[in-house]
Design an enzyme around this catalytic site. Structure first.
Site, mmCIF file in Angstrom:
data_model
loop_
_atom_site.group_PDB
_atom_site.id
_atom_site.type_symbol
_atom_site.label_atom_id
_atom_site.label_comp_id
_atom_site.label_asym_id
_atom_site.label_seq_id
_atom_site.Cartn_x
_atom_site.Cartn_y
_atom_site.Cartn_z
ATOM 1 N N HIS A 169 50.745 13.322 83.354
ATOM 2 C CA HIS A 169 51.846 14.296 83.252
ATOM 3 C C HIS A 169 52.487 14.542 84.613
ATOM 4 O O HIS A 169 51.859 14.326 85.659
ATOM 5 C CB HIS A 169 51.299 15.647 82.753
ATOM 6 C CG HIS A 169 50.885 15.679 81.323
ATOM 7 N ND1 HIS A 169 49.688 16.229 80.917
ATOM 8 C CD2 HIS A 169 51.517 15.251 80.195
ATOM 9 C CE1 HIS A 169 49.588 16.143 79.597
ATOM 10 N NE2 HIS A 169 50.676 15.544 79.136
ATOM 11 N N CYS A 256 46.268 22.613 82.491
ATOM 12 C CA CYS A 256 46.157 22.197 81.084
ATOM 13 C C CYS A 256 45.443 23.243 80.225
ATOM 14 O O CYS A 256 45.661 23.310 79.014
ATOM 15 C CB CYS A 256 45.391 20.891 80.969
ATOM 16 S SG CYS A 256 45.996 19.569 82.002
HETATM 17 N N1 GLY Z 1 43.047 14.243 77.187
HETATM 18 C C1 GLY Z 1 44.237 14.904 77.562
HETATM 19 C C2 GLY Z 1 45.385 14.307 76.883
HETATM 20 O O1 GLY Z 1 45.427 13.108 76.841
HETATM 21 O O2 GLY Z 1 46.284 14.922 76.369
#
Ligand code: GLY
Length: 271
Positions: A169, A256
């Site tokens: 990200h 996250c």
């Molecule tokens: N494991 C985090 C994701 O791939 O969204």
């Protein structure tokens, strides 16, 4: 600023339990290795405790034990003071995570939902003031960028696409320290993409260190990155560290694991 002084009263931190199926998580750029579930749960608890210590009201979203990546709740929504935008995650396996989060966020914000063919993960969205940087990654497409822009434009936000490659990200590579400054790994994202914001580079030996959580005037940094934490302290930031290396095996970083939103009711009541 001094470590451990300022708090973020009036901030709600929405979190979600680590699922027992975490080992089946999505992975994009790292190799799968065994995950110690109990250790991941303990680190998540420490993270929630740190948020509470920094003044957040921690609210748990309903458990989603069948969704391996549910703990990474950030990807399900983008929340500003005015609106909650429910995303359509780029990984099909994660789309079942959103509905319960949308229902919870409706407690505090009007809700807008992105629709097919948009894909967008909250981990790709960095909001700094009214500037919204959107990572164009393997999870977030141009339709996602456009739909997010349409949802936020009435509130004065301007979205800007930032190419992302080689990491999951945008916020794997850059996060905000305050309204004028971003912490960046220049090996993963071009710091000039954030101009006119000042870009502070992570310590070169700590590539994953750019993902930090800004809580009021405090910065939460993963304990695995002591040199970057010291770099921030040297610049006057109040830094708290938490262990997060077990969750990192699931390609999850600090941002996250929460959705942070201002409790606008508390603010209007002067709390
Ligand atoms: N494991 C985090 C994701 O791939 O969204």
């Amino acid at each position: 600023m001094r470590d451990g002084v300022a708090t973020a009263s009036g901030t709600i931190a929405i979190t979600r339990a680590v699922s027992p199926t975490l080992a089946d998580c999505e992975l994009t750029h790292i190799a799968r290795e065994p995950i110690d579930l109990a250790r991941a749960v303990a680190q998540h608890a420490a993270y929630e405790a740190a948020l509470a210590t920094l003044g957040c009201r921690v609210v748990r979203a309903p458990d989603a034990p069948g969704c391996p990546d549910a703990v990474f709740i950030e990807d399900t929504a983008v929340v500003t003071d005015e609106v909650a935008v429910i995303t359509r995650p780029g990984a099909a396996s994660r789309r079942g995570e959103s509905a319960a989060v949308a229902a919870l966020l409706a407690t505090w914000r009007p809700v807008v939902t992105l629709t097919d063919p948009a894909t967008l993960d909250g981990g790709d969205v960095l909001v700094v003031g009214r500037a919204v940087f959107v990572g164009l990654s393997s999870r977030t497409n141009r339709e996602g960028l456009q739909q997010l822009g349409a949802a936020l434009a009435p509130h004065g936000y301007v979205v800007r696409g930032v190419p992302v490659a080689g990491v999951l990200h945008l916020k794997t590579a850059a996060t905000a320290l305050d309204d004028h400054t971003v912490l960046v790994n220049p090996a993963w994202v071009d710091p000039t993409a954030f101009a006119p914001l000042t870009a502070i580079p992570v310590d070169p030996g700590e590539p994953g260190a750019a993902n930090v959580v800004r809580v009021g005037t405090q910065v939460l940094v993963a304990a695995a990155f002591p040199r970057t934490a010291q770099r921030l302290r040297d610049r006057g930031y109040a830094v708290t560290t938490v262990p997060a290396d077990e969750l990192a095996k699931a390609e999850g970083a600090l941002t996250c694991c929460s959705l942070l939103l201002r409790d606008t009711e508390a603010v209007s009541r002067g709390l």
